[in-house]
Design a protein around this motif. Structure first.
Motif, PDB file in Angstrom:
ATOM      1  N   PHE A  41       0.768  -1.100   0.046  1.00  9.34           N
ATOM      2  CA  PHE A  41      -0.043  -0.120   0.081  1.00  9.34           C
ATOM      3  C   PHE A  41       0.814   1.323   0.172  1.00  9.34           C
ATOM      4  O   PHE A  41       0.555   2.273  -0.644  1.00  9.34           O
ATOM      5  N   PHE A  44       2.127   1.731  -3.388  1.00 13.45           N
ATOM      6  CA  PHE A  44       0.927   2.501  -4.339  1.00 13.45           C
ATOM      7  C   PHE A  44       0.982   3.962  -4.102  1.00 13.45           C
ATOM      8  O   PHE A  44       0.826   4.735  -5.147  1.00 13.45           O
ATOM      9  N   TYR A 158      -6.094   0.839  -4.805  1.00  5.76           N
ATOM     10  CA  TYR A 158      -4.871  -0.032  -4.705  1.00  5.76           C
ATOM     11  C   TYR A 158      -5.222  -1.642  -4.572  1.00  5.76           C
ATOM     12  O   TYR A 158      -4.779  -2.502  -5.204  1.00  5.76           O
ATOM     13  N   LYS A 164      -9.775  -0.372 -11.528  1.00  5.52           N
ATOM     14  CA  LYS A 164      -8.903   0.507 -10.999  1.00  5.52           C
ATOM     15  C   LYS A 164      -8.787   1.864 -11.547  1.00  5.52           C
ATOM     16  O   LYS A 164      -8.493   2.759 -10.818  1.00  5.52           O
ATOM     17  N   ARG A 168      -9.177   5.175  -9.282  1.00  4.33           N
ATOM     18  CA  ARG A 168      -7.879   6.204  -9.128  1.00  4.33           C
ATOM     19  C   ARG A 168      -8.429   7.649  -9.868  1.00  4.33           C
ATOM     20  O   ARG A 168      -8.074   8.654  -9.178  1.00  4.33           O
TER      21      ARG A 168
END
Length: 413
Positions: A41, A44, A158, A164, A168
């Motif tokens: 994490f 990321f 993440y 995704k 994001r």
């Protein structure tokens, strides 16, 4: 506003996605894997910084927001949760349009009358519809979610097995909202999926539709009820709300009704439906016979039927679930003094789970009523196959997949 893919009615995820999520969770919360998962994490967050910088997020904002952040365990748990059984529409309505929620809506209709009147005048969206969405989304601000939106979105960006790029994009927009000062990072609370404020906007929807109604320079849907109500009205307006028109009518069908017209697609004028023998459940006439409508039967011939107008489908732009839009419309009617539904739900006609739907499809295919791949989803081909089976057996051909129908098909041998 629930993001698409996270509707009021439970959705199914693929088995692969489910396994992937469980592996992420196991890594995050096992004693041997916690450090590794946290490191992932952290990587990321470090890697995402370049995207944030390119989007105009300052180093100061980024550091302040992400300092000491770890993944949200509740977001991970809820993301992975499977809902094998679909909640029946009648149970959903019983909860969504409760007497307590109706009574509270009527109180707020009086309390916020000046604001609602002005919002209705400015945006052309009926005040009871705005109130109903507020009631549905957060019980009139009673529960707006307990998750920090940026932490939840960072967790999804993440760890989510799908979409995704969507998560994001929402994360970047949430960062820009904080940086612009519309809400403090600590106060940016919402759902586990990032829906925010009194009427649950996703960050990108906030950017497109939130308004500063009270004129304080902030589009504050978290603490300013006028801003939240006006933002909701503006959203509905931009998606085609028709001023002064209802969402739909509960109707009664004649015995000789041609159920092929109940396909969620056929559009007739109200006068055209009248020619088919369709009548309002309350016995009154349609006030605007030239309005177009689509016949919707959420539980097939075993439950109430509705002629849905344009505003019903505008509500579905807020949350693309028939049960949700029906609940908003019915709640809005109840708030301004309307009564309950006239028709009864035959509650033994339970909807099928995903696995039960796949079983139904397999049984139909085996008997020559071809519906295609048994994928557990009820689409046009499955409804056609159900209708063909029902006609062949002398049943009402409503195309509704229920536990009763599955039992009947299995009894055929």
């Amino acid at each position: 506003m629930n993001t698409k893919g996270f509707e009021a009615m439970p959705l199914m995820k693929s088995n692969h996605a489910f396994i992937a999520v469980l592996l992420v969770i196991a890594g995050l919360f096992s004693s041997t894997g916690a450090a590794s998962a946290d490191a992932g994490f952290d990587r990321f967050i470090a890697d995402f910084r370049s995207k944030a910088t390119a989007a105009g997020i300052s180093s100061q904002t980024y550091k302040r927001v992400f300092r000491g952040m770890d993944p949200d365990p509740d977001t991970l748990r809820l993301m992975a949760k499977q809902s094998e059984f679909v909640k029946p529409v009648w149970d959903y309505l019983d909860s969504a349009v409760s007497e307590a929620r109706v009574a509270r809506g009527r109180e707020l209709l009086k309390e916020y009358e000046p604001v609602l009147r002005q919002v209705e005048s400015r945006y052309g969206v009926d005040r009871e519809a705005v109130l109903a969405i507020w009631g549905m989304e957060t019980n009139y601000g009673g529960f707006m979610g307990k998750h920090n939106v940026i932490r939840a979105l960072a967790t999804l960006a993440y760890a989510a097995p799908r979409r995704k790029s969507f998560w994001r994009k929402e994360l970047l927009k949430a960062l820009s909202i904080v940086q612009a000062g519309h809400v403090r990072f600590e106060n940016m609370e919402g759902s586990w999926a990032g829906a925010m404020g009194h009427t649950q906007f996703m960050p990108t929807s906030w950017e497109a539709y939130a308004v500063d109604y009270d004129g304080d320079g902030r589009r504050d849907i978290w603490t300013s009820i006028p801003d939240a109500l006006a933002s909701t009205a503006y959203y509905l307006k931009k998606h085609g709300w028709q001023t002064g028109k209802t969402w739909g009518y509960e109707v009664v069908l004649p015995r000789s009704f041609d159920y092929r017209l109940a396909n969620d697609d056929t559009k007739l004028t109200l006068s055209g439906w009248t020619k088919q023998g369709v009548r309002r459940a309350n016995g009154r006439g349609f006030p605007r016979p030239s309005d177009n409508a689509i016949l919707v039967m959420p539980a097939g011939a075993s439950g109430p039927a509705f002629l849905m107008l344009r505003n019903f489908y505008v509500i579905k732009r807020y949350n693309n679930a028939t049960a949700y839009a029906l609940a908003v419309g019915h709640l809005s009617d109840r708030i301004i003094g309307g009564g309950g539904l006239a028709g009864d739900w035959s509650r033994e006609y339970l909807p099928l789970s995903r696995s039960e739907t796949a079983e139904l499809q397999s049984e139909l295919n085996r008997r020559g009523f071809n519906v295609g791949t048994a994928d557990g989803r009820v689409g046009p081909a499955t409804r056609r196959g159900i209708r063909a089976y029902q006609r062949a057996r002398g049943l009402i051909p409503d195309g509704y997949a229920s536990i009763v129908l599955l039992a009947r098909i299995k009894m055929d041998g």
